[in-house]
Design a protein around this motif. Structure first.
Motif, PDB file in Angstrom:
ATOM      1  N   GLY A 185       0.795  -1.131  -0.057  1.00 26.12           N
ATOM      2  CA  GLY A 185       0.121   0.085   0.098  1.00 26.12           C
ATOM      3  C   GLY A 185       0.769   1.207   0.053  1.00 26.12           C
ATOM      4  N   ASP A 208       2.711   2.877  -2.477  1.00 30.34           N
ATOM      5  CA  ASP A 208       2.371   3.746  -3.622  1.00 30.34           C
ATOM      6  C   ASP A 208       0.906   4.603  -3.282  1.00 30.34           C
ATOM      7  N   ASP A 209       0.064   3.729  -2.766  1.00 29.24           N
ATOM      8  CA  ASP A 209      -1.384   4.620  -2.332  1.00 29.24           C
ATOM      9  C   ASP A 209      -1.305   5.589  -1.236  1.00 29.24           C
TER      10      ASP A 209
END
Length: 97
Positions: free
Chosen positions: A67, A69-70
């Motif tokens: 997660g 990058d998010d």
């Protein structure tokens, strides 16, 4: 538009506590000899570097590696809203510290 601050809202209360504690921590650093030896440009660079690196460290510790990058994209997208909130605090005569 940013919703007004609501001290009774657990999210708002938590975010405000984190904001004020962060400001207190940075003020403590600003009062050190190391900080005062830096040029004004390096002072703000050190503050921003420390805060953003710490922010990502905390965020990454709360999520799975997949997660990253998010959460990084979310943090980038949130900067404009954070500015609006700070300017609202200042406009209302509040302290941003």
């Amino acid at each position: 538009m940013v919703d007004p601050f609501n001290a009774a809202d657990p999210f708002d209360a938590t975010a405000e506590r984190i904001r004020t504690m962060l400001c207190e921590a940075v003020i403590a650093v600003i009062n050190t000899a190391d900080y005062s030896r830096l040029s004004p440009e390096k002072q703000i660079e050190a503050v921003i570097c420390g805060i953003t690196t710490g922010l990502l460290s905390i965020a990454f510790a709360c999520i799975e590696p997949a997660g990253r990058d998010d959460i990084t994209a979310f943090i980038k997208s949130y900067i404009d809203q954070a500015r609006i909130q700070v300017e609202g605090i200042q406009f209302a005569g509040g302290s941003t510290q």
